[in-house]
Scaffold this motif. Structure first.
Motif, PDB file in Angstrom:
ATOM      1  N   VAL A  65       0.836  -1.204   0.000  1.00  0.00           N
ATOM      2  CA  VAL A  65       0.000   0.000   0.000  1.00  0.00           C
ATOM      3  C   VAL A  65       0.870   1.253   0.000  1.00  0.00           C
ATOM      4  N   GLY A  66       0.661   2.125  -0.980  1.00  0.00           N
ATOM      5  CA  GLY A  66       1.331   3.418  -1.005  1.00  0.00           C
ATOM      6  C   GLY A  66       0.645   4.377  -0.053  1.00  0.00           C
ATOM      7  N   ALA A  67       1.389   4.847   0.951  1.00  0.00           N
ATOM      8  CA  ALA A  67       0.810   5.730   1.961  1.00  0.00           C
ATOM      9  C   ALA A  67       0.922   7.197   1.591  1.00  0.00           C
ATOM     10  N   GLY A  68       1.555   7.497   0.465  1.00  0.00           N
ATOM     11  CA  GLY A  68       1.709   8.885   0.078  1.00  0.00           C
ATOM     12  C   GLY A  68       2.852   9.556   0.806  1.00  0.00           C
ATOM     13  N   PRO A  69       2.993  10.880   0.658  1.00  0.00           N
ATOM     14  CA  PRO A  69       4.161  11.590   1.180  1.00  0.00           C
ATOM     15  C   PRO A  69       4.137  11.831   2.678  1.00  0.00           C
ATOM     16  N   ILE A 100      -5.857  -1.115   4.064  1.00  0.00           N
ATOM     17  CA  ILE A 100      -5.394  -1.124   5.454  1.00  0.00           C
ATOM     18  C   ILE A 100      -6.507  -1.623   6.370  1.00  0.00           C
ATOM     19  N   ALA A 101      -7.741  -1.195   6.100  1.00  0.00           N
ATOM     20  CA  ALA A 101      -8.874  -1.605   6.933  1.00  0.00           C
ATOM     21  C   ALA A 101      -9.165  -3.100   6.826  1.00  0.00           C
ATOM     22  N   ALA A 102      -8.785  -3.713   5.718  1.00  0.00           N
ATOM     23  CA  ALA A 102      -9.063  -5.143   5.509  1.00  0.00           C
ATOM     24  C   ALA A 102      -7.998  -6.048   6.106  1.00  0.00           C
ATOM     25  N   ALA A 103      -6.898  -5.481   6.595  1.00  0.00           N
ATOM     26  CA  ALA A 103      -5.740  -6.290   6.971  1.00  0.00           C
ATOM     27  C   ALA A 103      -5.835  -6.853   8.382  1.00  0.00           C
ATOM     28  N   ASP A 104      -5.394  -8.090   8.517  1.00  0.00           N
ATOM     29  CA  ASP A 104      -5.210  -8.693   9.836  1.00  0.00           C
ATOM     30  C   ASP A 104      -3.900  -8.215  10.468  1.00  0.00           C
ATOM     31  N   VAL A 105      -2.923  -7.953   9.617  1.00  0.00           N
ATOM     32  CA  VAL A 105      -1.609  -7.474  10.068  1.00  0.00           C
ATOM     33  C   VAL A 105      -1.249  -6.254   9.234  1.00  0.00           C
ATOM     34  N   VAL A 106      -0.865  -5.168   9.893  1.00  0.00           N
ATOM     35  CA  VAL A 106      -0.432  -3.956   9.202  1.00  0.00           C
ATOM     36  C   VAL A 106       1.045  -3.738   9.537  1.00  0.00           C
ATOM     37  N   VAL A 115      -1.973   7.357   9.509  1.00  0.00           N
ATOM     38  CA  VAL A 115      -2.386   6.349   8.525  1.00  0.00           C
ATOM     39  C   VAL A 115      -2.974   5.128   9.221  1.00  0.00           C
ATOM     40  N   LEU A 116      -2.510   4.844  10.432  1.00  0.00           N
ATOM     41  CA  LEU A 116      -2.974   3.666  11.167  1.00  0.00           C
ATOM     42  C   LEU A 116      -4.411   3.813  11.661  1.00  0.00           C
ATOM     43  N   GLU A 117      -4.974   5.007  11.570  1.00  0.00           N
ATOM     44  CA  GLU A 117      -6.373   5.180  11.970  1.00  0.00           C
ATOM     45  C   GLU A 117      -7.316   4.342  11.115  1.00  0.00           C
ATOM     46  N   HIS A 118      -6.852   3.928   9.948  1.00  0.00           N
ATOM     47  CA  HIS A 118      -7.691   3.105   9.068  1.00  0.00           C
ATOM     48  C   HIS A 118      -7.627   1.623   9.431  1.00  0.00           C
ATOM     49  N   ALA A 119      -6.710   1.233  10.296  1.00  0.00           N
ATOM     50  CA  ALA A 119      -6.569  -0.178  10.673  1.00  0.00           C
ATOM     51  C   ALA A 119      -7.691  -0.600  11.619  1.00  0.00           C
ATOM     52  N   ARG A 120      -8.048  -1.876  11.570  1.00  0.00           N
ATOM     53  CA  ARG A 120      -9.055  -2.419  12.483  1.00  0.00           C
ATOM     54  C   ARG A 120      -8.530  -2.403  13.907  1.00  0.00           C
ATOM     55  N   PRO A 121      -9.418  -2.280  14.903  1.00  0.00           N
ATOM     56  CA  PRO A 121      -8.962  -2.312  16.301  1.00  0.00           C
ATOM     57  C   PRO A 121      -8.240  -3.602  16.671  1.00  0.00           C
ATOM     58  N   THR A 173      -4.497 -11.649   5.804  1.00  0.00           N
ATOM     59  CA  THR A 173      -4.255 -10.529   4.902  1.00  0.00           C
ATOM     60  C   THR A 173      -3.292  -9.568   5.579  1.00  0.00           C
ATOM     61  N   VAL A 174      -2.199  -9.271   4.895  1.00  0.00           N
ATOM     62  CA  VAL A 174      -1.183  -8.353   5.407  1.00  0.00           C
ATOM     63  C   VAL A 174      -1.196  -7.088   4.556  1.00  0.00           C
ATOM     64  N   ALA A 175      -1.224  -5.928   5.198  1.00  0.00           N
ATOM     65  CA  ALA A 175      -1.040  -4.656   4.500  1.00  0.00           C
ATOM     66  C   ALA A 175       0.381  -4.189   4.783  1.00  0.00           C
ATOM     67  N   ARG A 176       1.197  -4.183   3.761  1.00  0.00           N
ATOM     68  CA  ARG A 176       2.578  -3.696   3.883  1.00  0.00           C
ATOM     69  C   ARG A 176       2.581  -2.254   3.398  1.00  0.00           C
ATOM     70  N   VAL A 177       2.654  -1.323   4.333  1.00  0.00           N
ATOM     71  CA  VAL A 177       2.469   0.091   4.027  1.00  0.00           C
ATOM     72  C   VAL A 177       3.820   0.738   3.715  1.00  0.00           C
ATOM     73  N   HIS A 178       3.911   1.304   2.528  1.00  0.00           N
ATOM     74  CA  HIS A 178       5.134   1.964   2.072  1.00  0.00           C
ATOM     75  C   HIS A 178       4.907   3.466   2.000  1.00  0.00           C
ATOM     76  N   SER A 179       5.935   4.248   2.269  1.00  0.00           N
ATOM     77  CA  SER A 179       5.833   5.689   2.079  1.00  0.00           C
ATOM     78  C   SER A 179       5.809   6.006   0.585  1.00  0.00           C
ATOM     79  N   GLY A 180       5.158   7.101   0.237  1.00  0.00           N
ATOM     80  CA  GLY A 180       5.097   7.507  -1.163  1.00  0.00           C
ATOM     81  C   GLY A 180       4.389   6.489  -2.019  1.00  0.00           C
TER      82      GLY A 180
END
Length: 272
Positions: free
Chosen positions: A13-17, A31-37, A48-54, A82-89
């Protein structure tokens, strides 16, 4: 008799700048669909983590090598996670994306790449400049300075790219600002070529300064910048907007007819 093979998926996932509201809708859903972020606290804004599930497992990869991330991919394959691997940009730019995709495929994982807003686009927006001004610059070169941790392939030196005179976006280069300035000048940009130096664009501590190329190294050093800094350089950063043919009344396309008189004027302007 063996049961069905369990597999999972990894969403890159591209997290933007930086600013969390520059996430795309697709990125937020991923991000919201991921079991692991998995995210890097050193590069990605925590909002950005505000979109993750509790109940999602949150992993900070800032201190992890590739070998520290792979066990999460292996768990995803074994447990159907499901893993969301969050990248900058944007993950396609200096994101170590390909090596991760290769390993995911070896593990039989489903993968998806969600593009993100690159910092060069964010900086252009912040200074309200078009990077491709008609008749001034119609190309944007994304590159970085050689001599860093990752070797540059032959022929990809900054001085060689500078010979084109196009707009350049230089990543990962502020720590060697003197070398950067020298190579840009050696490549043919005049000393008065406009530059934009941007630190942490869209973050709360954003700093954006303008200078001429001849003052680039001194400007970067004066502000003590060495990481999270992008440099834009090229004549388009100061040029007045020349008339684009796209919206010229003499230009036609599938949805619009050209005005005859304007069409004639446009043709006459093109003649040598």
């Amino acid at each position: 008799m063996t049961g069905p093979r369990v597999t999972g998926r990894v969403l890159f996932v591209g997290a933007g700048p930086g600013a969390a509201d520059l996430l795309t809708f697709r990125a937020a859903r991923a991000i919201a669909a991921a079991d692991v972020v998995i995210w890097a606290a050193s590069l990605v804004h925590p909002d950005v983590l505000e979109h993750a599930r509790p109940d999602a497992e949150i992993v900070d990869s800032a201190t992890l090598p590739m070998e520290g991330v792979l066990p999460y991919y292996e768990r995803a394959a074994a447990e159907g996670l499901t893993v969301a691997r969050v990248h900058s940009g944007d993950p396609a730019l200096w994101g170590a994306l390909q090596e991760q995709l290769d390993r995911c495929r070896e593990l039989g994982l489903e993968t998806e790449v969600v593009p993100g807003v690159s910092s060069f686009s964010a900086v252009a927006a912040a200074v309200e400049r078009e990077l491709t001004i008609p008749e001034v610059a119609q190309s944007v070169i994304l590159t970085r300075l050689g001599g860093g941790k990752t070797p540059m392939p032959p022929g990809e030196e900054v001085r060689e790219f500078a010979r084109h005179g196009a707009t350049m976006a230089l990543f990962l280069s502020a720590a060697r600002s003197g070398q950067l300035q020298d190579e840009l000048l050696e490549g043919g940009y005049p000393e008065d070529t406009p530059c934009v130096v941007a630190y942490q664009c869209t973050w709360p501590d954003e700093l954006i300064v303008r200078c001429a190329l001849g003052e680039l190294a001194a400007t970067i050093k004066a502000h003590r910048l060495w990481k999270h800094t992008l440099v834009l350089v090229g004549p388009a950063l100061a040029a007045e907007g020349t008339r684009s043919h796209l919206y010229h009344p003499g230009h036609f396309h599938g949805f619009r007819r050209a005005e005859p008189a304007a069409r004639r004027r446009l043709r006459e302007a093109r003649r040598p």
